[in-house]
Design a protein around this motif. Structure first.
Motif, short mmCIF file in Angstrom:
data_model
loop_
_atom_site.label_atom_id
_atom_site.label_comp_id
_atom_site.label_asym_id
_atom_site.label_seq_id
_atom_site.Cartn_x
_atom_site.Cartn_y
_atom_site.Cartn_z
N ILE A 17 0.86 -1.23 -0.20
CA ILE A 17 -0.23 -0.05 -0.22
C ILE A 17 1.10 1.42 0.13
N PHE A 18 0.16 2.93 -1.37
CA PHE A 18 1.17 3.37 -0.88
C PHE A 18 0.84 4.19 -0.68
N ASP A 19 0.59 5.82 0.14
CA ASP A 19 0.49 6.37 0.09
C ASP A 19 0.52 7.92 -0.92
N CYS A 20 -0.18 8.30 -2.03
CA CYS A 20 0.31 9.20 -2.03
C CYS A 20 0.07 10.31 -1.42
N ALA A 21 -0.75 10.99 -0.77
CA ALA A 21 -0.91 11.67 0.12
C ALA A 21 0.45 12.52 0.84
N THR A 22 1.00 10.95 1.01
CA THR A 22 2.79 11.86 1.80
C THR A 22 3.89 12.60 0.41
N ILE A 23 3.27 12.77 -0.55
CA ILE A 23 4.06 13.82 -2.06
C ILE A 23 3.71 14.43 -2.54
N PHE A 24 2.39 15.26 -2.04
CA PHE A 24 2.02 15.52 -2.36
C PHE A 24 2.19 17.02 -2.03
N ASN A 25 2.89 17.63 -1.00
CA ASN A 25 3.92 18.49 -1.01
C ASN A 25 5.30 18.31 -2.00
N GLU A 26 5.26 17.68 -3.19
CA GLU A 26 7.14 17.25 -3.89
C GLU A 26 5.91 18.14 -4.91
N LEU A 48 -1.23 15.47 -8.11
CA LEU A 48 -2.60 14.07 -7.87
C LEU A 48 -3.40 14.92 -6.48
N LYS A 49 -3.53 16.24 -5.92
CA LYS A 49 -4.27 16.64 -4.77
C LYS A 49 -5.72 16.32 -5.92
N ASP A 50 -5.68 16.88 -7.18
CA ASP A 50 -7.11 16.81 -7.53
C ASP A 50 -7.63 15.35 -8.12
N PHE A 74 -5.67 12.62 -10.54
CA PHE A 74 -5.77 11.54 -10.04
C PHE A 74 -6.47 9.93 -9.82
N LYS A 75 -7.35 9.81 -10.07
CA LYS A 75 -7.72 8.73 -10.85
C LYS A 75 -6.93 7.65 -12.12
#
Length: 78
Positions: A27-36, A42-44, A48-49
């Motif tokens: 499992i990868f949490d993409c929220a961890t890279i939103f500030n990069e 990907l916040k959209d 993202f989908k």
């Protein structure tokens, strides 16, 4: 170690369940890279989908991708 992604599924809260070519699931949490950069787009959730697999890598439109080794190392066991 370079393992291609062979399939994935969307989970809630911007998480992805990834299956690697060795059949390991993580499992990868993409929220961890939103500030990069360039991953803030990907916040959209609609954007993202639009993820897909190309050549063993998880990709989005406009040449945004996350290397499979990053996904593997920064994920947790499913």
């Amino acid at each position: 170690m370079l393992l291609d992604i062979i399939e994935f599924e969307f989970l809630e809260d911007y998480k992805l369940k990834l299956t690697f070519e060795n059949n390991e699931q993580k499992i990868f949490d993409c929220a961890t890279i939103f500030n990069e950069k360039p991953f803030e787009v990907l916040k959209d959730y609609h954007y993202f989908k639009q993820a897909k697999i190309e050549y063993g890598t998880l990709c989005w439109p406009n040449e945004i991708d996350i290397a499979p080794e990053t996904l593997y190392l920064d994920s947790v066991a499913a």
